[in-house]
Enzyme design. Structure first.
Site, PDB file in Angstrom:
ATOM      1  N   GLY A 179      -7.347   4.097  10.186  1.00 52.80           N
ATOM      2  CA  GLY A 179      -8.090   2.915   9.732  1.00 52.80           C
ATOM      3  C   GLY A 179      -8.096   2.685   8.232  1.00 52.80           C
ATOM      4  O   GLY A 179      -8.840   1.829   7.740  1.00 52.80           O
ATOM      5  N   THR A 180      -7.250   3.401   7.491  1.00 52.64           N
ATOM      6  CA  THR A 180      -7.251   3.193   6.025  1.00 52.64           C
ATOM      7  C   THR A 180      -6.854   1.757   5.664  1.00 52.64           C
ATOM      8  O   THR A 180      -7.437   1.155   4.766  1.00 52.64           O
ATOM      9  CB  THR A 180      -6.281   4.166   5.307  1.00 52.64           C
ATOM     10  OG1 THR A 180      -5.036   4.161   5.987  1.00 52.64           O
ATOM     11  CG2 THR A 180      -6.837   5.565   5.229  1.00 52.64           C
ATOM     12  N   GLY A 181      -5.854   1.230   6.383  1.00 49.35           N
ATOM     13  CA  GLY A 181      -5.389  -0.126   6.073  1.00 49.35           C
ATOM     14  C   GLY A 181      -6.456  -1.168   6.358  1.00 49.35           C
ATOM     15  O   GLY A 181      -6.687  -2.084   5.559  1.00 49.35           O
ATOM     16  N   CYS A 182      -7.119  -1.031   7.511  1.00 51.22           N
ATOM     17  CA  CYS A 182      -8.188  -1.976   7.882  1.00 51.22           C
ATOM     18  C   CYS A 182      -9.299  -1.932   6.833  1.00 51.22           C
ATOM     19  O   CYS A 182      -9.829  -2.963   6.409  1.00 51.22           O
ATOM     20  CB  CYS A 182      -8.785  -1.609   9.244  1.00 51.22           C
ATOM     21  SG  CYS A 182      -7.573  -1.516  10.573  1.00 51.22           S
ATOM     22  N   LYS A 211       0.834  -1.209   0.000  1.00 44.87           N
ATOM     23  CA  LYS A 211       0.000   0.000   0.000  1.00 44.87           C
ATOM     24  C   LYS A 211       0.865   1.253   0.000  1.00 44.87           C
ATOM     25  O   LYS A 211       1.880   1.302   0.680  1.00 44.87           O
ATOM     26  CB  LYS A 211      -0.903   0.005   1.238  1.00 44.87           C
ATOM     27  CG  LYS A 211      -1.878  -1.153   1.279  1.00 44.87           C
ATOM     28  CD  LYS A 211      -2.618  -1.222   2.602  1.00 44.87           C
ATOM     29  CE  LYS A 211      -1.722  -1.614   3.738  1.00 44.87           C
ATOM     30  NZ  LYS A 211      -2.463  -1.921   4.984  1.00 44.87           N
ATOM     31  N   THR A 215      -6.724   9.737   8.389  1.00 43.48           N
ATOM     32  CA  THR A 215      -6.487   8.448   7.725  1.00 43.48           C
ATOM     33  C   THR A 215      -6.488   7.287   8.718  1.00 43.48           C
ATOM     34  O   THR A 215      -5.958   6.213   8.431  1.00 43.48           O
ATOM     35  CB  THR A 215      -5.129   8.465   6.994  1.00 43.48           C
ATOM     36  OG1 THR A 215      -4.101   8.790   7.953  1.00 43.48           O
ATOM     37  CG2 THR A 215      -5.099   9.475   5.873  1.00 43.48           C
TER      38      THR A 215
HETATM   39  N1  LIG Z   1      -4.008  10.680   1.625  1.00 43.88           N
HETATM   40  C1  LIG Z   1      -4.413   9.628   0.904  1.00 43.88           C
HETATM   41  N2  LIG Z   1      -5.024   9.813  -0.296  1.00 43.88           N
HETATM   42  C2  LIG Z   1      -5.458   8.771  -1.034  1.00 43.88           C
HETATM   43  N3  LIG Z   1      -5.319   7.486  -0.654  1.00 43.88           N
HETATM   44  C3  LIG Z   1      -4.707   7.237   0.518  1.00 43.88           C
HETATM   45  C4  LIG Z   1      -4.216   8.274   1.365  1.00 43.88           C
HETATM   46  N4  LIG Z   1      -3.669   7.711   2.487  1.00 43.88           N
HETATM   47  C5  LIG Z   1      -3.818   6.382   2.341  1.00 43.88           C
HETATM   48  N5  LIG Z   1      -4.424   6.084   1.158  1.00 43.88           N
HETATM   49  C6  LIG Z   1      -4.766   4.754   0.654  1.00 43.88           C
HETATM   50  O1  LIG Z   1      -5.310   4.025   1.752  1.00 43.88           O
HETATM   51  C7  LIG Z   1      -4.978   2.653   1.636  1.00 43.88           C
HETATM   52  C8  LIG Z   1      -4.259   2.205   2.898  1.00 43.88           C
HETATM   53  O2  LIG Z   1      -2.912   2.586   2.784  1.00 43.88           O
HETATM   54  P1  LIG Z   1      -1.953   2.939   3.992  1.00 43.88           P
HETATM   55  O3  LIG Z   1      -0.579   2.879   3.433  1.00 43.88           O
HETATM   56  O4  LIG Z   1      -2.393   4.221   4.622  1.00 43.88           O
HETATM   57  O5  LIG Z   1      -2.254   1.738   4.972  1.00 43.88           O
HETATM   58  P2  LIG Z   1      -1.928   1.564   6.510  1.00 43.88           P
HETATM   59  O6  LIG Z   1      -0.727   2.377   6.870  1.00 43.88           O
HETATM   60  O7  LIG Z   1      -1.879   0.117   6.756  1.00 43.88           O
HETATM   61  O8  LIG Z   1      -3.197   2.177   7.208  1.00 43.88           O
HETATM   62  P3  LIG Z   1      -3.461   2.423   8.783  1.00 43.88           P
HETATM   63  O9  LIG Z   1      -3.419   3.920   8.906  1.00 43.88           O
HETATM   64  O10 LIG Z   1      -4.818   1.884   8.997  1.00 43.88           O
HETATM   65  O11 LIG Z   1      -2.388   1.713   9.552  1.00 43.88           O
HETATM   66  C9  LIG Z   1      -4.136   2.545   0.366  1.00 43.88           C
HETATM   67  O12 LIG Z   1      -4.986   2.227  -0.720  1.00 43.88           O
HETATM   68  C10 LIG Z   1      -3.558   3.948   0.210  1.00 43.88           C
HETATM   69  O13 LIG Z   1      -3.163   4.220  -1.115  1.00 43.88           O
HETATM   70  C1  LIG Z   2      -7.688  -2.462  16.714  1.00 43.14           C
HETATM   71  C2  LIG Z   2      -6.842  -1.838  15.668  1.00 43.14           C
HETATM   72  N1  LIG Z   2      -6.488  -2.579  14.584  1.00 43.14           N
HETATM   73  C3  LIG Z   2      -5.727  -2.033  13.618  1.00 43.14           C
HETATM   74  C4  LIG Z   2      -5.304  -0.723  13.710  1.00 43.14           C
HETATM   75  C5  LIG Z   2      -4.408  -0.154  12.622  1.00 43.14           C
HETATM   76  O1  LIG Z   2      -4.921   0.935  12.018  1.00 43.14           O
HETATM   77  C6  LIG Z   2      -5.700   0.016  14.849  1.00 43.14           C
HETATM   78  N2  LIG Z   2      -5.334   1.315  15.018  1.00 43.14           N
HETATM   79  N3  LIG Z   2      -6.465  -0.565  15.804  1.00 43.14           N
END
Ligand SMILES: Nc1ncnc2c1ncn2[C@@H]1O[C@H](COP(=O)(O)OP(=O)(O)OP(=O)(O)O)[C@@H](O)[C@H]1O
Ligand SMILES: Cc1ncc(CO)c(N)n1
Length: 270
Positions: free
Chosen positions: A207-210, A174, A205
């Site tokens: 929770g974007t990954g979840c 990602k 952002t």
């Molecule tokens: N500012 C942004 N604009 C557009 N897309 C974004 C942005 N930030 C994150 N994304 C998208 O969100 C999704 C999750 O990516 P990210 O790399 O943020 O995951 P993560 O770090 O695991 O998330 P988390 O914040 O939940 O730990 C990807 O599709 C990424 O391209």
């Molecule tokens: C419970 C939980 N799972 C995953 C993440 C990662 O975004 C978080 N902040 N909290």
């Protein structure tokens, strides 16, 4: 028949990440959502103040209850912080021959809190990665898993290739942690494809990954192939970020209601 998805993950009391984000995402993507909770977190947009893990026995019972009744069409795995919990998940997924497994190797929250113990990462690699149809590391996670420092698109390709070849599964690296883009890289079957995304100027952002991994699982549950599931998930996360919800003092959650929001609440907003 209604398609079903299961999230095996931690609860985020602020509702932006973890189980809560997963269920909102699955619902918005049209599948019936179920959960097996690995841990409770006391968490908000500014940080995590406490974590209470489920016992492995209890997590095993949650999984038995689900798999023997409403079999999930896809499974998403998020935060699992210790080795015994990872082992019971692997055991149950194998026992029930779970399919369409999406593993998000959650290590650190957006707010900076560590969500997995150091020694559990090795167990995650050994026990869960080989069961996955797709792994979804962010850039820091891909660096930790490979030892490759990612500074360019080529570095992302090298890291994704190494993970894919090691665990024999697809890898979506990602791009949310890039400075200028939000391009995600899918590496599968010895080839790669970029899913380009315009970087949205939204600091919220959490929770974007979840959300992305749950959207992929939802689309796999509905029968879409991997590429289409990633494409649809990318569109979903872009829409949820572009809705510009702004809650809390830190990096806030996204708006999962973006698609229905206008229909139901437009007239009531001030
Ligand atoms: N500012 C942004 N604009 C557009 N897309 C974004 C942005 N930030 C994150 N994304 C998208 O969100 C999704 C999750 O990516 P990210 O790399 O943020 O995951 P993560 O770090 O695991 O998330 P988390 O914040 O939940 O730990 C990807 O599709 C990424 O391209
Ligand atoms: C419970 C939980 N799972 C995953 C993440 C990662 O975004 C978080 N902040 N909290």
């Amino acid at each position: 028949m209604r398609k079903t998805a299961l999230t095996i993950a931690g609860s985020d009391s602020s509702g932006g990440a973890g189980i809560q984000a997963d269920i909102k995402t699955m619902m918005a993507n049209g599948v019936y959502a179920m959960s097996a909770i690995t841990a409770l977190t006391a968490q908000n947009t500014t940080g995590v103040t406490a974590i209470l893990n489920a016992t492995p026995e209890f997590l095993g019972q949650e999984l038995d209850s689900l798999f023997t009744d409403i079999f999930p069409d896809a499974v998403k795995i998020g935060m699992v912080s210790d080795r015994e919990l990872i082992c019971i998940i692997a055991e149950k997924l194998k026992q029930y021959q779970a399919k369409n497994i999406v593993v998000d190797p959650v290590m650190v929250a957006t707010s900076g809190a560590r969500l997995i113990s150091e020694d559990a990462i090795e167990t995650l690699k050994q026990e869960l990665f080989p069961l996955a149809a797709i792994l979804t590391p962010n850039i820091p996670e891909a660096e930790e898993l490979t030892g490759i420092k990612i500074n360019s698109a080529e570095d992302m390709i090298s890291a994704a290739r190494q993970i894919s070849e090691t665990y024999h599964c697809a890898v979506l690296c990602k791009g949310g942690h890039q400075l200028n883009d939000a391009n995600d890289l899918l590496y599968a079957n010895d080839s790669y494809q970029w899913f380009e995304g315009k970087r949205i100027d939204n600091p919220n952002t959490h929770g974007t990954g979840c959300t992305l991994s749950s959207a992929i699982a939802s689309n796999l549950a509905k029968g879409y192939d991997l590429n289409t599931s990633v494409k649809r998930a990318k569109d979903y996360i872009s829409g949820a970020l572009a809705a510009m919800l702004d809650l809390g003092a830190g990096s806030g959650p996204m708006d999962h209601g973006f698609a229905i929001h206008n229909v139901y609440t437009e007239e009531k907003e001030d």
